[in-house]
Design a protein around this motif. Sequence first.
Motif, PDB file in Angstrom:
ATOM      1  N   LEU A  73      34.718  44.264  34.622  1.00  0.00           N
ATOM      2  CA  LEU A  73      35.348  43.544  35.731  1.00  0.00           C
ATOM      3  C   LEU A  73      36.859  43.665  35.576  1.00  0.00           C
ATOM      4  CD1 LEU A  73      33.192  40.277  35.563  1.00  0.00           C
ATOM      5  CD2 LEU A  73      32.646  42.455  36.660  1.00  0.00           C
ATOM      6  N   VAL A  74      37.461  44.501  36.410  1.00  0.00           N
ATOM      7  CA  VAL A  74      38.885  44.823  36.268  1.00  0.00           C
ATOM      8  C   VAL A  74      39.667  44.261  37.448  1.00  0.00           C
ATOM      9  CG1 VAL A  74      40.584  46.680  36.128  1.00  0.00           C
ATOM     10  CG2 VAL A  74      38.400  46.900  34.944  1.00  0.00           C
ATOM     11  N   ASN A  75      40.729  43.525  37.124  1.00  0.00           N
ATOM     12  CA  ASN A  75      41.676  43.050  38.122  1.00  0.00           C
ATOM     13  C   ASN A  75      42.899  43.959  38.042  1.00  0.00           C
ATOM     14  OD1 ASN A  75      44.049  41.380  39.119  1.00  0.00           O
ATOM     15  ND2 ASN A  75      42.370  39.999  39.622  1.00  0.00           N
ATOM     16  N   LEU A  76      43.219  44.648  39.143  1.00  0.00           N
ATOM     17  CA  LEU A  76      44.301  45.634  39.118  1.00  0.00           C
ATOM     18  C   LEU A  76      45.682  45.001  39.087  1.00  0.00           C
ATOM     19  CD1 LEU A  76      42.904  48.324  41.584  1.00  0.00           C
ATOM     20  CD2 LEU A  76      42.870  48.312  39.094  1.00  0.00           C
ATOM     21  N   GLY A  77      45.774  43.692  39.278  1.00  0.00           N
ATOM     22  CA  GLY A  77      47.059  43.017  39.199  1.00  0.00           C
ATOM     23  C   GLY A  77      47.972  43.371  40.362  1.00  0.00           C
ATOM     24  N   GLY A  78      49.257  43.169  40.127  1.00  0.00           N
ATOM     25  CA  GLY A  78      50.239  43.437  41.178  1.00  0.00           C
ATOM     26  C   GLY A  78      51.605  43.612  40.553  1.00  0.00           C
ATOM     27  N   GLU A  79      52.644  43.337  41.354  1.00  0.00           N
ATOM     28  CA  GLU A  79      54.018  43.530  40.876  1.00  0.00           C
ATOM     29  C   GLU A  79      54.325  42.653  39.671  1.00  0.00           C
ATOM     30  OE1 GLU A  79      56.676  42.902  44.075  1.00  0.00           O
ATOM     31  OE2 GLU A  79      55.959  44.592  45.275  1.00  0.00           O
ATOM     32  N   ASN A  80      53.904  41.406  39.721  1.00  0.00           N
ATOM     33  CA  ASN A  80      54.219  40.471  38.633  1.00  0.00           C
ATOM     34  C   ASN A  80      53.015  40.170  37.760  1.00  0.00           C
ATOM     35  OD1 ASN A  80      56.879  40.146  39.673  1.00  0.00           O
ATOM     36  ND2 ASN A  80      56.095  38.693  41.188  1.00  0.00           N
ATOM     37  N   VAL A  86      38.130  41.142  32.499  1.00  0.00           N
ATOM     38  CA  VAL A  86      37.498  39.945  31.940  1.00  0.00           C
ATOM     39  C   VAL A  86      36.999  40.271  30.537  1.00  0.00           C
ATOM     40  CG1 VAL A  86      35.601  38.313  32.162  1.00  0.00           C
ATOM     41  CG2 VAL A  86      36.841  39.044  34.197  1.00  0.00           C
ATOM     42  N   SER A  87      37.408  39.461  29.564  1.00  0.00           N
ATOM     43  CA  SER A  87      37.120  39.746  28.159  1.00  0.00           C
ATOM     44  C   SER A  87      36.610  38.499  27.454  1.00  0.00           C
ATOM     45  CB  SER A  87      38.386  40.249  27.448  1.00  0.00           C
ATOM     46  OG  SER A  87      38.960  41.340  28.131  1.00  0.00           O
ATOM     47  N   ILE A  88      35.699  38.700  26.507  1.00  0.00           N
ATOM     48  CA  ILE A  88      35.201  37.590  25.692  1.00  0.00           C
ATOM     49  C   ILE A  88      36.324  37.118  24.779  1.00  0.00           C
ATOM     50  CG2 ILE A  88      33.493  36.886  23.986  1.00  0.00           C
ATOM     51  CD1 ILE A  88      31.729  39.196  24.970  1.00  0.00           C
ATOM     52  N   ASN A  89      36.675  35.855  24.870  1.00  0.00           N
ATOM     53  CA  ASN A  89      37.769  35.314  24.058  1.00  0.00           C
ATOM     54  C   ASN A  89      37.190  34.650  22.801  1.00  0.00           C
ATOM     55  OD1 ASN A  89      40.259  34.527  23.183  1.00  0.00           O
ATOM     56  ND2 ASN A  89      40.488  32.844  24.624  1.00  0.00           N
ATOM     57  N   ALA A  90      36.666  35.483  21.909  1.00  0.00           N
ATOM     58  CA  ALA A  90      36.036  34.969  20.686  1.00  0.00           C
ATOM     59  C   ALA A  90      37.003  35.073  19.516  1.00  0.00           C
ATOM     60  CB  ALA A  90      34.768  35.766  20.378  1.00  0.00           C
ATOM     61  N   VAL A 109      36.475  32.922  28.058  1.00  0.00           N
ATOM     62  CA  VAL A 109      36.820  34.269  28.512  1.00  0.00           C
ATOM     63  C   VAL A 109      38.288  34.269  28.931  1.00  0.00           C
ATOM     64  CG1 VAL A 109      34.501  34.876  29.253  1.00  0.00           C
ATOM     65  CG2 VAL A 109      36.064  33.800  30.875  1.00  0.00           C
ATOM     66  N   CYS A 110      38.875  35.455  28.972  1.00  0.00           N
ATOM     67  CA  CYS A 110      40.245  35.590  29.426  1.00  0.00           C
ATOM     68  C   CYS A 110      40.400  36.966  30.062  1.00  0.00           C
ATOM     69  CB  CYS A 110      41.234  35.399  28.268  1.00  0.00           C
ATOM     70  SG  CYS A 110      40.983  36.575  26.920  1.00  0.00           S
ATOM     71  N   ALA A 111      41.583  37.260  30.551  1.00  0.00           N
ATOM     72  CA  ALA A 111      41.859  38.567  31.138  1.00  0.00           C
ATOM     73  C   ALA A 111      42.668  39.361  30.135  1.00  0.00           C
ATOM     74  CB  ALA A 111      42.617  38.414  32.457  1.00  0.00           C
ATOM     75  N   GLY A 112      42.028  40.352  29.522  1.00  0.00           N
ATOM     76  CA  GLY A 112      42.689  41.147  28.504  1.00  0.00           C
ATOM     77  C   GLY A 112      43.301  42.411  29.088  1.00  0.00           C
ATOM     78  N   SER A 113      44.437  42.817  28.531  1.00  0.00           N
ATOM     79  CA  SER A 113      45.124  44.009  29.026  1.00  0.00           C
ATOM     80  C   SER A 113      44.519  45.295  28.488  1.00  0.00           C
ATOM     81  CB  SER A 113      46.610  43.945  28.654  1.00  0.00           C
ATOM     82  OG  SER A 113      46.769  43.795  27.246  1.00  0.00           O
ATOM     83  N   GLY A 114      43.628  45.191  27.503  1.00  0.00           N
ATOM     84  CA  GLY A 114      42.977  46.380  26.974  1.00  0.00           C
ATOM     85  C   GLY A 114      41.833  46.815  27.883  1.00  0.00           C
ATOM     86  N   ILE A 115      42.063  47.849  28.691  1.00  0.00           N
ATOM     87  CA  ILE A 115      41.053  48.304  29.657  1.00  0.00           C
ATOM     88  C   ILE A 115      40.207  49.380  28.984  1.00  0.00           C
ATOM     89  CG2 ILE A 115      40.646  49.056  32.024  1.00  0.00           C
ATOM     90  CD1 ILE A 115      42.214  46.500  31.863  1.00  0.00           C
ATOM     91  N   GLN A 116      39.381  48.969  28.067  1.00  0.00           N
ATOM     92  CA  GLN A 116      38.494  49.887  27.373  1.00  0.00           C
ATOM     93  C   GLN A 116      37.084  49.296  27.375  1.00  0.00           C
ATOM     94  OE1 GLN A 116      39.218  52.891  26.307  1.00  0.00           O
ATOM     95  NE2 GLN A 116      41.383  52.741  26.834  1.00  0.00           N
ATOM     96  N   PRO A 117      36.072  50.087  27.741  1.00  0.00           N
ATOM     97  CA  PRO A 117      34.694  49.564  27.716  1.00  0.00           C
ATOM     98  C   PRO A 117      34.223  49.334  26.281  1.00  0.00           C
ATOM     99  CG  PRO A 117      34.719  51.908  28.278  1.00  0.00           C
ATOM    100  CD  PRO A 117      36.150  51.475  28.226  1.00  0.00           C
ATOM    101  N   CYS A 118      34.023  48.102  25.948  1.00  0.00           N
ATOM    102  CA  CYS A 118      33.564  47.732  24.612  1.00  0.00           C
ATOM    103  C   CYS A 118      32.721  46.470  24.733  1.00  0.00           C
ATOM    104  CB  CYS A 118      34.753  47.519  23.661  1.00  0.00           C
ATOM    105  SG  CYS A 118      35.881  46.210  24.174  1.00  0.00           S
ATOM    106  N   VAL A 119      32.210  45.980  23.609  1.00  0.00           N
ATOM    107  CA  VAL A 119      31.377  44.775  23.617  1.00  0.00           C
ATOM    108  C   VAL A 119      32.123  43.617  24.261  1.00  0.00           C
ATOM    109  CG1 VAL A 119      30.258  43.067  22.135  1.00  0.00           C
ATOM    110  CG2 VAL A 119      30.035  45.502  21.619  1.00  0.00           C
ATOM    111  N   ARG A 120      33.414  43.562  24.074  1.00  0.00           N
ATOM    112  CA  ARG A 120      34.216  42.444  24.572  1.00  0.00           C
ATOM    113  C   ARG A 120      34.365  42.454  26.091  1.00  0.00           C
ATOM    114  NH1 ARG A 120      40.377  41.086  24.330  1.00  0.00           N
ATOM    115  NH2 ARG A 120      40.246  38.801  24.405  1.00  0.00           N
TER     116      ARG A 120
END
Length: 283
Positions: A73-80, A86-90, A109-120
């Motif tokens: 689940l990726v949020n592309l964000g914007g200017e700011n 969406v990432s597991i915040n464990a 959960v939180c929104a992580g900047s690491g856009i890599q498919p992993c368990v998290r």
Amino acid sequence: MAHNRSYRLKVKIGNWNEDLVREEDAMKEYFEKKENGDLLIQKVDFLKQNILEQVNLSVSSDGRLHFGDVVMLVNLGGENQPRSAVSINADVGSLTKTLSPGIQTPCGVCAGSGIQPCVRTAFIITSVDGSPEGSSLHFDQCFALRTTGGFARGLYLTSDLQSFQKRSKMSGFQEVYLDDSMCFLSWWKIVYFDPQERLEYEGQPVPANEKVLIVHCKTNQALAALGDQPLWTAYGKEYEVTAHTFLDSHKAEEQVNHWILCTSDPPGEGLVALRQEETAANH
């Protein structure tokens, strides 16, 4: 008058025996924890090794989303606001101490900047109405989002009505978290992002890798990643995820509510939506 030492350096004074026993006990406890893997640095390494393990996302051969698909689940964000997922915040405090280690519930959960498919960051589209695995997901059809099995323990993305005792820590909006029981609180639906064309798409198959809204069925609040609400986690600077619909002056949902359910490229070597975004940016 200068002070003269009245004893040699090797002379034992004070509670020397108690100090020696205490030091020996501390060393013994340290080596026991090290042997059992209970040192903090060992727990952190164990957590990151498991939760950052690579996961293969599903490949959509027909361009649609299906029950059983593994997506991000990726949020592309914007200017700011940066792009995030969406990432597991464990953290180490959320690890179970059973024979099969994993994440305790409830887990944030939180929104992580690491856009890599992993368990998290991997979630499985799960049926709640008896739809068979492999069948297409449709707009406004209820479904659940489940983490992968094993270390992530197959937990469900969940939310509930905002209250004084139960709300997100930073913004105070409706909390989003992971729980181990699938109930109405863990039901979501996909809504077309453009409100002027929403009725036309109702009941149609949901395309993969396109911008949509993810709406909580019970509260009708849209999933949001808040770039103005930073969180410092074990993985660095990240952002709060909540269920709250943000509307602009035209009564349309803002970018914080826009999500892409990412699948893998047919070769399995990347993310379709992000590759399309990079291509558009280069042009």
